[in-house]
Write a protein that holds these residues in place. Structure first.
Motif, PDB file in Angstrom:
ATOM      1  N   LYS A  11     -10.763  12.758   7.715  1.00  0.00           N
ATOM      2  CA  LYS A  11      -9.522  12.474   6.998  1.00  0.00           C
ATOM      3  C   LYS A  11      -9.682  12.385   5.491  1.00  0.00           C
ATOM      4  O   LYS A  11      -9.026  11.585   4.834  1.00  0.00           O
ATOM      5  CB  LYS A  11      -8.891  11.190   7.545  1.00  0.00           C
ATOM      6  CG  LYS A  11      -8.382  11.392   8.958  1.00  0.00           C
ATOM      7  CD  LYS A  11      -7.489  10.278   9.409  1.00  0.00           C
ATOM      8  CE  LYS A  11      -6.922  10.595  10.776  1.00  0.00           C
ATOM      9  NZ  LYS A  11      -6.473   9.406  11.476  1.00  0.00           N
ATOM     10  N   THR A  12     -10.580  13.171   4.929  1.00  0.00           N
ATOM     11  CA  THR A  12     -10.633  13.276   3.476  1.00  0.00           C
ATOM     12  C   THR A  12     -10.101  14.653   3.117  1.00  0.00           C
ATOM     13  O   THR A  12      -9.980  15.525   3.977  1.00  0.00           O
ATOM     14  CB  THR A  12     -12.067  13.133   2.944  1.00  0.00           C
ATOM     15  OG1 THR A  12     -12.836  14.233   3.434  1.00  0.00           O
ATOM     16  CG2 THR A  12     -12.701  11.839   3.377  1.00  0.00           C
ATOM     17  N   LYS A  13      -9.788  14.835   1.825  1.00  0.00           N
ATOM     18  CA  LYS A  13      -9.259  16.130   1.401  1.00  0.00           C
ATOM     19  C   LYS A  13     -10.271  17.236   1.705  1.00  0.00           C
ATOM     20  O   LYS A  13      -9.930  18.303   2.201  1.00  0.00           O
ATOM     21  CB  LYS A  13      -8.953  16.080  -0.101  1.00  0.00           C
ATOM     22  CG  LYS A  13      -8.168  17.285  -0.558  1.00  0.00           C
ATOM     23  CD  LYS A  13      -7.817  17.192  -2.031  1.00  0.00           C
ATOM     24  CE  LYS A  13      -7.015  18.424  -2.429  1.00  0.00           C
ATOM     25  NZ  LYS A  13      -6.923  18.558  -3.882  1.00  0.00           N
ATOM     26  N   LYS A  14     -11.547  16.920   1.429  1.00  0.00           N
ATOM     27  CA  LYS A  14     -12.595  17.908   1.666  1.00  0.00           C
ATOM     28  C   LYS A  14     -12.646  18.304   3.151  1.00  0.00           C
ATOM     29  O   LYS A  14     -12.720  19.488   3.482  1.00  0.00           O
ATOM     30  CB  LYS A  14     -13.936  17.309   1.223  1.00  0.00           C
ATOM     31  CG  LYS A  14     -15.067  18.320   1.218  1.00  0.00           C
ATOM     32  CD  LYS A  14     -16.381  17.654   0.805  1.00  0.00           C
ATOM     33  CE  LYS A  14     -17.536  18.612   1.036  1.00  0.00           C
ATOM     34  NZ  LYS A  14     -18.787  17.924   1.317  1.00  0.00           N
TER      35      LYS A  14
ATOM     36  N   MET B 148      -6.254   6.283   1.394  1.00  0.00           N
ATOM     37  CA  MET B 148      -6.061   6.801   0.041  1.00  0.00           C
ATOM     38  C   MET B 148      -7.319   6.619  -0.819  1.00  0.00           C
ATOM     39  O   MET B 148      -7.657   7.459  -1.638  1.00  0.00           O
ATOM     40  CB  MET B 148      -4.869   6.098  -0.620  1.00  0.00           C
ATOM     41  CG  MET B 148      -3.541   6.721  -0.284  1.00  0.00           C
ATOM     42  SD  MET B 148      -3.468   8.435  -0.857  1.00  0.00           S
ATOM     43  CE  MET B 148      -3.487   9.326   0.666  1.00  0.00           C
ATOM     44  N   ALA B 149      -8.006   5.477  -0.618  1.00  0.00           N
ATOM     45  CA  ALA B 149      -9.218   5.215  -1.410  1.00  0.00           C
ATOM     46  C   ALA B 149     -10.286   6.265  -1.139  1.00  0.00           C
ATOM     47  O   ALA B 149     -11.073   6.618  -2.014  1.00  0.00           O
ATOM     48  CB  ALA B 149      -9.751   3.813  -1.111  1.00  0.00           C
ATOM     49  N   SER B 150     -10.320   6.781   0.104  1.00  0.00           N
ATOM     50  CA  SER B 150     -11.389   7.725   0.446  1.00  0.00           C
ATOM     51  C   SER B 150     -10.934   9.182   0.387  1.00  0.00           C
ATOM     52  O   SER B 150     -11.773  10.080   0.377  1.00  0.00           O
ATOM     53  CB  SER B 150     -11.926   7.411   1.848  1.00  0.00           C
ATOM     54  OG  SER B 150     -10.899   7.499   2.805  1.00  0.00           O
TER      55      SER B 150
ATOM     56  N   ILE C  96      -8.021   0.591   8.330  1.00  0.00           N
ATOM     57  CA  ILE C  96      -8.070   2.052   8.343  1.00  0.00           C
ATOM     58  C   ILE C  96      -6.669   2.598   8.086  1.00  0.00           C
ATOM     59  O   ILE C  96      -6.315   3.672   8.523  1.00  0.00           O
ATOM     60  CB  ILE C  96      -8.628   2.590   9.687  1.00  0.00           C
ATOM     61  CG1 ILE C  96      -7.889   1.972  10.870  1.00  0.00           C
ATOM     62  CG2 ILE C  96     -10.112   2.317   9.801  1.00  0.00           C
ATOM     63  CD1 ILE C  96      -8.274   2.573  12.210  1.00  0.00           C
ATOM     64  N   GLU C  97      -5.845   1.800   7.381  1.00  0.00           N
ATOM     65  CA  GLU C  97      -4.483   2.225   7.105  1.00  0.00           C
ATOM     66  C   GLU C  97      -4.380   2.887   5.724  1.00  0.00           C
ATOM     67  O   GLU C  97      -5.373   3.189   5.108  1.00  0.00           O
ATOM     68  CB  GLU C  97      -3.514   1.045   7.236  1.00  0.00           C
ATOM     69  CG  GLU C  97      -3.242   0.654   8.679  1.00  0.00           C
ATOM     70  CD  GLU C  97      -4.358  -0.181   9.267  1.00  0.00           C
ATOM     71  OE1 GLU C  97      -4.988  -0.922   8.494  1.00  0.00           O
ATOM     72  OE2 GLU C  97      -4.616  -0.068  10.480  1.00  0.00           O
ATOM     73  N   ARG C  98      -3.160   3.016   5.265  1.00  0.00           N
ATOM     74  CA  ARG C  98      -2.903   3.820   4.076  1.00  0.00           C
ATOM     75  C   ARG C  98      -3.817   3.519   2.877  1.00  0.00           C
ATOM     76  O   ARG C  98      -4.345   4.445   2.255  1.00  0.00           O
ATOM     77  CB  ARG C  98      -1.431   3.667   3.659  1.00  0.00           C
ATOM     78  CG  ARG C  98      -1.109   4.516   2.439  1.00  0.00           C
ATOM     79  CD  ARG C  98       0.327   4.943   2.343  1.00  0.00           C
ATOM     80  NE  ARG C  98       0.417   6.012   1.374  1.00  0.00           N
ATOM     81  CZ  ARG C  98       0.345   7.289   1.676  1.00  0.00           C
ATOM     82  NH1 ARG C  98       0.221   7.645   2.934  1.00  0.00           N
ATOM     83  NH2 ARG C  98       0.398   8.211   0.754  1.00  0.00           N
ATOM     84  N   GLY C  99      -3.986   2.221   2.549  1.00  0.00           N
ATOM     85  CA  GLY C  99      -4.797   1.871   1.387  1.00  0.00           C
ATOM     86  C   GLY C  99      -6.215   2.422   1.502  1.00  0.00           C
ATOM     87  O   GLY C  99      -6.741   3.041   0.576  1.00  0.00           O
TER      88      GLY C  99
ATOM     89  N   LYS D   1       0.808  -1.224   0.000  1.00  0.00           N
ATOM     90  CA  LYS D   1       0.000   0.000   0.000  1.00  0.00           C
ATOM     91  C   LYS D   1       0.844   1.279   0.000  1.00  0.00           C
ATOM     92  O   LYS D   1       0.360   2.345  -0.328  1.00  0.00           O
ATOM     93  CB  LYS D   1      -0.938   0.029   1.218  1.00  0.00           C
ATOM     94  CG  LYS D   1      -1.751  -1.238   1.440  1.00  0.00           C
ATOM     95  CD  LYS D   1      -2.918  -1.335   0.505  1.00  0.00           C
ATOM     96  CE  LYS D   1      -3.933  -2.377   0.920  1.00  0.00           C
ATOM     97  NZ  LYS D   1      -3.591  -3.762   0.573  1.00  0.00           N
ATOM     98  N   GLU D   2       2.124   1.135   0.417  1.00  0.00           N
ATOM     99  CA  GLU D   2       2.974   2.326   0.452  1.00  0.00           C
ATOM    100  C   GLU D   2       3.199   2.894  -0.951  1.00  0.00           C
ATOM    101  O   GLU D   2       3.596   4.037  -1.119  1.00  0.00           O
ATOM    102  CB  GLU D   2       4.329   2.002   1.110  1.00  0.00           C
ATOM    103  CG  GLU D   2       4.220   1.533   2.544  1.00  0.00           C
ATOM    104  CD  GLU D   2       3.357   2.456   3.393  1.00  0.00           C
ATOM    105  OE1 GLU D   2       3.624   3.681   3.395  1.00  0.00           O
ATOM    106  OE2 GLU D   2       2.412   1.972   4.032  1.00  0.00           O
ATOM    107  N   ALA D   3       2.962   2.044  -1.961  1.00  0.00           N
ATOM    108  CA  ALA D   3       3.128   2.506  -3.342  1.00  0.00           C
ATOM    109  C   ALA D   3       2.072   3.546  -3.716  1.00  0.00           C
ATOM    110  O   ALA D   3       2.212   4.250  -4.706  1.00  0.00           O
ATOM    111  CB  ALA D   3       3.053   1.313  -4.294  1.00  0.00           C
ATOM    112  N   LEU D   4       1.003   3.620  -2.912  1.00  0.00           N
ATOM    113  CA  LEU D   4      -0.060   4.592  -3.195  1.00  0.00           C
ATOM    114  C   LEU D   4       0.326   5.951  -2.616  1.00  0.00           C
ATOM    115  O   LEU D   4      -0.006   6.276  -1.487  1.00  0.00           O
ATOM    116  CB  LEU D   4      -1.391   4.127  -2.586  1.00  0.00           C
ATOM    117  CG  LEU D   4      -1.970   2.823  -3.123  1.00  0.00           C
ATOM    118  CD1 LEU D   4      -3.136   2.368  -2.259  1.00  0.00           C
ATOM    119  CD2 LEU D   4      -2.419   2.978  -4.562  1.00  0.00           C
ATOM    120  N   THR D   5       1.039   6.747  -3.393  1.00  0.00           N
ATOM    121  CA  THR D   5       1.407   8.078  -2.910  1.00  0.00           C
ATOM    122  C   THR D   5       0.231   9.033  -3.106  1.00  0.00           C
ATOM    123  O   THR D   5      -0.568   8.865  -4.016  1.00  0.00           O
ATOM    124  CB  THR D   5       2.611   8.637  -3.688  1.00  0.00           C
ATOM    125  OG1 THR D   5       2.237   8.743  -5.069  1.00  0.00           O
ATOM    126  CG2 THR D   5       3.819   7.716  -3.576  1.00  0.00           C
ATOM    127  N   THR D   6       0.152  10.019  -2.227  1.00  0.00           N
ATOM    128  CA  THR D   6      -0.963  10.969  -2.308  1.00  0.00           C
ATOM    129  C   THR D   6      -0.973  11.681  -3.661  1.00  0.00           C
ATOM    130  O   THR D   6      -2.016  11.790  -4.307  1.00  0.00           O
ATOM    131  CB  THR D   6      -0.846  12.004  -1.175  1.00  0.00           C
ATOM    132  OG1 THR D   6      -0.596  11.299   0.041  1.00  0.00           O
ATOM    133  CG2 THR D   6      -2.120  12.811  -1.029  1.00  0.00           C
TER     134      THR D   6
END
Lengths: 228, 269
Positions: B162-165, B130-132, B124-127, B94-99
């Motif tokens: 914890k979303t961008k919005k 990032m999905a949300s 509730i970790e990085r993956g 999942k670390e491959a998913l950069t913001t």
């Protein structure tokens, strides 16, 4: 204003860091910038420079140091060097005061809470449901939650707590020692209720005490749950 | 501008990937151009459920790293027009998913598609974060049992902060509830939480109720999204959910116990 007391049992940097870090991690939102008086009485005679370093550790962990207490070992030089007022803590000693959560005494856990009258601050109103894993703290005042508090969520206030949905999580009122704080809720099905450091866990809340329109109060050392 | 929708739950095994495949296919069946993205890097499953596992060349992480462009990595669905799949990488984590990478890829997808469905991994970790993170709305998949409901509640709290919005002060993204593996018979016996129980705890709008069904298992095994099994109860329930998602009002089906008639009882229904 309510002031908490942080009792230091060591000036060893590593031990102190570990203990302070652990205490802060327990409830970061509650502890950060919390005004504290450092109680150094238990340290015995320690050179002033070491004490200054220890106080710096306390600050670095996010506590807001507003004074020091040294009791019989009081030394003016420390007060002068640290720029903090030397306070005399009257009445009962910090160890007798209720801690927010009773924990077994460890090497250097700073203990908290000595009741002093509070100044009124605005009530914090939360219009969102408080979800599992969230922690909400109303510093210096009351907390009103218009929705539910889920299992696994935690609401804290220095004053009263009102929950207009179902309280399924933990509610801690009067966390800095206000024993006259109440918890009001439309429906009580809590994991834990606490007032002024005294608490009852879910297992000790019987079925008859759960239900609609409940009031949680403290008298003496006993938490009472009654229908409003 | 596309609607970016995250399918999430917190808990694993509740039906996120089945739901992602069903909702994405359902939207495409309605003529909406849809992409479905597998965020479960390292535990990729969406391609199996969509039945395109033998056509994976490049994946999401390849696109993030610039090893391939989006056009090369997107797989066109063979059964349904308007539907494309972006598979996850099985060999990375999942670390491959950069913001920045995720933002760029979703941005590109948003230009081309009407809907981008993000299939979140469990946890509730990085993956999952990032999905949300860039989503406009969320569908929370929940089974009618306490641990799933609590995890969904936790996830709703994360969606609120914890979303961008949310980080930009926009508050929580809208979230709706999809109740899966619902069995009215077991609710009747008190073995399962009812729709009302779950809604009482989560207090969000209900998008759909998918009955516990053999059709879902058959669909997964054969790699055909369950909405394409139009005669099945689960397929119809998902189609109802898609219609509600697009703003239609539909009554809830398969939510009450059907009383067996005399002959039904005689012959075991």
């Amino acid at each position: 204003m309510l002031v908490s007391i942080l009792r230091l049992h060591t000036v060893d940097a590593a031990e102190l860091d570990a203990a302070l870090g652990a205490r802060m991690a327990e409830a970061p939102e509650l502890m950060r910038d919390m005004p504290v008086v450092a109680d150094l009485e238990g340290l015995g005679p320690v050179p002033v420079p070491d004490l200054l370093v220890a106080l710096e550790h306390v600050r670095r962990h996010g506590f807001k140091l507003i004074g020091i207490h040294q009791g019989a070992t009081a030394t003016e030089p420390l007060a002068e060097a640290s720029g903090l007022p030397l306070l005399v803590l009257g009445g009962k000693s910090a160890s007798e005061a209720p801690a927010p959560r009773a924990k077994p005494a460890e090497a250097a856990p700073p203990e908290a809470a000595a009741p002093v009258p509070a100044v009124h601050t605005p009530t914090r109103v939360v219009n969102q449901p408080v979800r599992s894993g969230q922690q909400i703290y109303a510093r210096g005042g009351d907390l009103i939650v218009t929705g539910a508090v889920s299992a696994g969520a935690e609401v804290l206030a220095d004053g009263h707590i009102h929950v207009y949905g179902t309280l399924r999580g933990r509610a801690l009122a009067g966390v800095r020692g206000l024993v006259s704080a109440h918890i009001f809720c439309r429906r009580l099905d809590a994991e834990l209720v606490s007032i002024g450091g005294h608490y009852r866990i879910a297992e000790d809340i019987v079925d008859g005490e759960r239900g609609e329109n409940r009031l949680v109060t403290l008298s003496g050392e006993t938490i009472h749950i009654t229908e409003i | 501008m596309a609607r970016i929708v995250v399918i999430t739950s917190g808990k694993g095994g509740v039906g996120k990937t089945t739901t992602s495949a069903a909702i994405a296919t359902g939207l495409a069946l309605q003529g909406r151009k849809t992409a479905v993205v597998d965020f479960d890097v390292g535990l990729r499953n969406l391609d199996l459920i969509m039945g395109c596992e033998r056509r994976v060349v490049y994946d999401f992480v390849n696109v993030i790293n610039g090893d391939a462009n989006l056009r090369q990595a997107l797989i066109k669905d063979k059964r349904t027009d308007n539907l494309f799949i972006l598979p996850a990488s099985q060999t990375r984590d999942k670390e491959a998913l950069t913001t920045e990478g995720v933002e760029r890829v979703l941005g590109e997808l948003a230009k081309e598609f009407e809907f981008v469905i993000c299939d979140s991994p469990a946890g509730i970790e990085r993956g999952a974060l990032m999905a949300s993170y860039f989503a406009d709305e969320a569908i929370v998949v929940t089974n009618p049992e306490v641990s799933s409901v609590r995890d969904s509640d936790r996830m709703l709290g994360i969606l609120a902060s914890k979303t961008k919005k949310a980080e930009q002060g926009g508050g929580a993204i809208p979230a709706t509830l999809l109740l899966t593996r619902y069995s009215p018979a077991r609710v009747d016996k008190g073995e399962m939480l009812s729709i009302e129980d779950v809604q009482d705890i989560l207090s969000i709008d209900l998008l759909g109720v998918i009955p516990e069904s053999q059709a879902v298992l058959n669909a997964s095994n054969s790699g055909v999204p369950v909405v394409l099994d139009e005669d099945s109860d689960a397929g119809q329930a998902y189609l109802d959910a898609v219609a509600r998602f697009l703003g239609e009002e539909r009554p809830y089906r398969f939510t009450t116990l059907e009383k067996k008639g005399f002959f039904g009882r005689l012959f075991g229904g």
